[in-house]
Design a protein around this motif. Sequence first.
Motif, mmCIF file in Angstrom:
data_model
loop_
_atom_site.group_PDB
_atom_site.id
_atom_site.type_symbol
_atom_site.label_atom_id
_atom_site.label_comp_id
_atom_site.label_asym_id
_atom_site.label_seq_id
_atom_site.Cartn_x
_atom_site.Cartn_y
_atom_site.Cartn_z
ATOM 1 N N VAL A 1 0.832 -1.265 0.122
ATOM 2 C CA VAL A 1 0.145 0.005 -0.091
ATOM 3 C C VAL A 1 0.906 1.293 -0.121
ATOM 4 O O VAL A 1 0.468 2.336 -0.738
ATOM 5 C CB VAL A 1 -0.907 0.005 1.320
ATOM 6 N N TRP B 1 2.149 1.809 -3.382
ATOM 7 C CA TRP B 1 1.062 2.234 -4.478
ATOM 8 C C TRP B 1 0.734 3.960 -4.135
ATOM 9 O O TRP B 1 0.649 4.442 -4.939
ATOM 10 C CB TRP B 1 -0.376 1.423 -4.065
ATOM 11 N N GLY C 1 -7.835 -2.077 -11.352
ATOM 12 C CA GLY C 1 -7.491 -2.515 -9.887
ATOM 13 C C GLY C 1 -6.325 -1.358 -9.776
ATOM 14 O O GLY C 1 -6.322 -0.408 -10.489
ATOM 15 N N GLU D 1 -7.016 -3.447 -5.922
ATOM 16 C CA GLU D 1 -8.322 -3.624 -4.845
ATOM 17 C C GLU D 1 -7.687 -3.363 -3.460
ATOM 18 O O GLU D 1 -6.545 -3.375 -3.283
ATOM 19 C CB GLU D 1 -8.889 -4.883 -4.861
ATOM 20 N N GLU D 2 -8.777 -2.870 -2.608
ATOM 21 C CA GLU D 2 -8.359 -2.655 -1.101
ATOM 22 C C GLU D 2 -8.469 -3.921 -0.534
ATOM 23 O O GLU D 2 -9.613 -4.621 -0.926
ATOM 24 C CB GLU D 2 -9.278 -1.731 -0.648
ATOM 25 N N PRO E 1 -5.173 -0.190 -0.357
ATOM 26 C CA PRO E 1 -5.226 -0.359 -1.939
ATOM 27 C C PRO E 1 -3.952 -1.034 -2.311
ATOM 28 O O PRO E 1 -2.951 -0.540 -1.678
ATOM 29 C CB PRO E 1 -5.312 0.839 -2.488
#
Length: 408
Positions: A125, A128, A149, A151-152, A162
């Motif tokens: 995360v 990201w 995506g 996705e979380e 995420p």
Amino acid sequence: MLDGKRILLIVGGGIAAYKALELVRQLRERGAAVRVVLTEGGSHFVTPLSFAVLSGEKAFTDLFDLKDEAEIGHIQLSREADLVVVAPATANLLAKMANGLANDLASTVLMATDKSVLVAPAMNVRMWEHPATSRNIAVLRADGVRFVGPEEGDMACGEFGPGRMSEPSEIIDAIERVLPSAHGVSLKGRHVLITSGPTHEPIDPVRYIANRSSGKQGHALALAAKDLGARVTLISGPTHLPDIPGVTTVKVETAADMLDAALAALPADVAICAAAVADWRVAHQAEEKLKKAEGQTALNLALSRNPDILATLAAPSASRPTLVIGFAAETETIITHAQAKLSRKGADWIVANDVSPGTGIMGGGHTEVHLVSGTGVEDWPAMGKDEMATKLLARAAEALHAMQLAAE
Ligand code: CTP
């Protein structure tokens, strides 16, 4: 269904690589042929042998394997694909793609391809959310790369947020959206002409009249037409968008140049006028830079009407494209205005949208349109501009196909 579609799957080095095996299995189940290229990192998580077994083809890993290069070169790898999918796309792989680095087979194939690219990011995360990743994503989006995506959720590293790669079924849905010809519609053998962006109308050698059009919608339309197999000519006013590989881009400044370029690009099967053409140009363009006089408090610029490109293309003639589509950006009585525009300009379809302040449509990524034709009005739900472009081109392909059948 993805019958007969060829997917080149690039597998990056992340724990989500195991899900790429399931992706290959599901793609093949839907009739697609899958060829796999692993980065070195990817091959640490899942072996090339596993991919070879599931795909039924040799999985490639090393750029400098001369035997592979002799059998099938890196250029050929991307040429033979209908779509390149990167799953998982690590932060490193995205950074390489955004910056044009090509130092292994996976990144070289990505540099050498003129096919559409869909990436399914997967990373921690914090990676990201790092500004460098956000920058790279913005660059890649502007380059026309599609994303699915992340996705979380709970992550393998014990964190939450995420960064988790989308599930194989979601990646397949995204593949089918990018490859609408998967549903049987195609623009192969067709020529699609698109006008896009603003025009600049010179006042003198250094000044001009312009508008705020970004050209994003026209670019999305060009990409969608290319994805459906069309030959695409994009006639673009000045924008900051990069050229799309595989699309012939003609760069123009003024409305008059845009009209000349559009007429020169005929014949075309479909013409889509998405440009925000200036309605007026300066009647007498100054040859030298205009100087203000001492004490001058006003300047009057006489304007002349610009040619209407949409109306010119739509006018009955031997070279009229089969389908002529215009756009209407309205702030009130949208449908009535769009219907009037349809008949005034002689277009076949008008894509009308509400650009009132507050809708966020102007300059934003989403849009909500009404497709107005001689036979009625269709209200489309709110969707991304990319998705709208794909849907519109798929509709155009269906309409051309139906007209062809009717003429036979
Ligand atoms: N268009 C064109 N050439 C022009 C003007 C407009 O091709 N000189 C096309 C646009 O690309 C778009 C449609 O026509 O497809 C927009 O129609 P237009 O009536 O010009 O839009 P507005 O400027 O919004 O018109 P209005 O005067 O109704 O506000």
